[in-house]
Design an enzyme around this catalytic site. Structure first.
Site, PDB file in Angstrom:
ATOM      1  N   ARG A 140       0.824  -1.203   0.000  1.00 57.99           N
ATOM      2  CA  ARG A 140       0.000   0.000   0.000  1.00 57.99           C
ATOM      3  C   ARG A 140       0.863   1.260   0.000  1.00 57.99           C
ATOM      4  O   ARG A 140       0.527   2.262  -0.626  1.00 57.99           O
ATOM      5  CB  ARG A 140      -0.957  -0.013   1.194  1.00 57.99           C
ATOM      6  N   GLY A 141       1.988   1.233   0.700  1.00 52.05           N
ATOM      7  CA  GLY A 141       2.864   2.396   0.737  1.00 52.05           C
ATOM      8  C   GLY A 141       3.379   2.778  -0.635  1.00 52.05           C
ATOM      9  O   GLY A 141       3.429   3.972  -0.991  1.00 52.05           O
TER      10      GLY A 141
END
Length: 322
Positions: A256-257
């Protein structure tokens, strides 16, 4: 509980008159320009104007305050339920919950103050809806069709009062660390600004507030122009590779980062009026996108972002000569 009459406006310092708060303002603007970023978490001690900034931002972009989820809200209030008065009359009429209210509101913001004090069950529900854009209510006595529900989630928390689990921290796209101003000159500006605002509110036809409103309108137009430009923004050479290198170097769990960095960099480029997101755009967002994804304890504590972290992020920048 005493409620404020609907026709009495809530006094909020104009967005254009805020002092400092640069990181929080930037993250809020990015999430507005590109909602795919996934919302903002503002962390900081009490009295650092986190709530004031969020309210001022919402008022600036929509001329309305954000839909706010109170501590102690029930799942019926969040998800929706039945109108009690109608039920007492033998009529089953659905009651819209705060998630739907936020999606229908002018600002399309759901604001959760002190989100770390909210029941984990509700936090999980809210974050799932933010992630999927779909509200699915299936409970005894209430079954609704799937609803498209899209809004920006903005949360605030004081780390001194407890943290969020790493799984929940990861669901916020960006995090802004809001620290008290240490510079005496800046602290003086804050005092003067608040006192001036309070005085001008009592002045009929205040030119100070009129100018602030005009400045807020100009900022709103600027952000809406960036939103319109966003579909044209692409990633320049080496930008996505830099996102991946950063996430790997900081040992971010999951992907997700990386995705947040890629989406946020496009928004930042659009805000600058350019159609190419570069590694430099990504570099400026490394702390906001990755700092809260390095938590290694169940307490939800976020390791501080250090000068060494900045040095590492700089060292990974691609060579522009290549």
């Amino acid at each position: 509980m005493t409620r404020r009459p609907r026709n009495v406006p809530v006094p909020v310092l104009p967005y254009s008159r805020l002092v400092g708060q640069d990181e929080l303002r930037t993250t809020l603007e990015i999430a507005y320009v590109n909602p795919a970023v996934g919302g903002v978490l503002a962390t900081g001690q009490r009295g650092t104007a986190k709530t004031t900034t969020v309210r001022a931002f919402s008022r600036m972009v929509s001329e309305r305050l954000p839909v706010t989820l109170p501590i102690g809200a029930t799942d019926d209030r969040v998800l929706g339920g039945w109108q009690i008065k109608k039920l007492m009359q033998g009529v089953a009429k659905p009651e819209v919950g705060l998630l739907v209210e936020a999606a229908r509101s002018p600002a399309r913001i759901l604001f959760v103050d002190e989100i770390n004090l909210l029941d984990d069950y509700l936090v999980n529900i809210i974050l799932d809806v933010v992630s999927t854009g779909v509200l699915n209510v299936q409970r005894e006595g209430l079954a609704q069709e799937l609803q498209q529900v899209r809004f920006n989630l903005i949360g605030t928390m004081n780390p001194d009062e407890g943290g969020l689990r790493p799984q929940l921290l990861d669901r916020f796209g960006l995090m802004a660390d809001v620290a008290p101003e240490e510079d005496p000159e800046q602290r003086l500006r804050i005092i003067e600004t608040v006192l001036r605002f309070e005085a001008e509110r009592a002045t009929s036809g205040s030119t100070y507030l009129a100018k602030a409103k005009k400045a807020d309108a100009a900022k709103r137009a600027e952000l809406n122009a960036a939103r319109a430009l966003l579909p044209e923004v692409t990633h320049g050479k080496g930008t996505l590779a830099y996102c991946a290198r950063l996430a790997a170097a900081f040992r971010v769990v999951g992907h997700r980062g990386d995705l947040v960095l890629s989406q946020a960099s496009r928004a930042l480029a659009a805000m600058e009026g350019t159609t190419e997101a570069t590694p430099q755009h990504v570099r400026r967002l490394a702390r906001a996108a990755l700092a809260h994804r390095r938590s290694t304890t169940e307490s939800g504590s976020v390791p501080p972002w250090t000068a060494e972290d900045d040095t590492l992020a700089e060292s990974l920048l691609p060579d522009p000569a290549r």
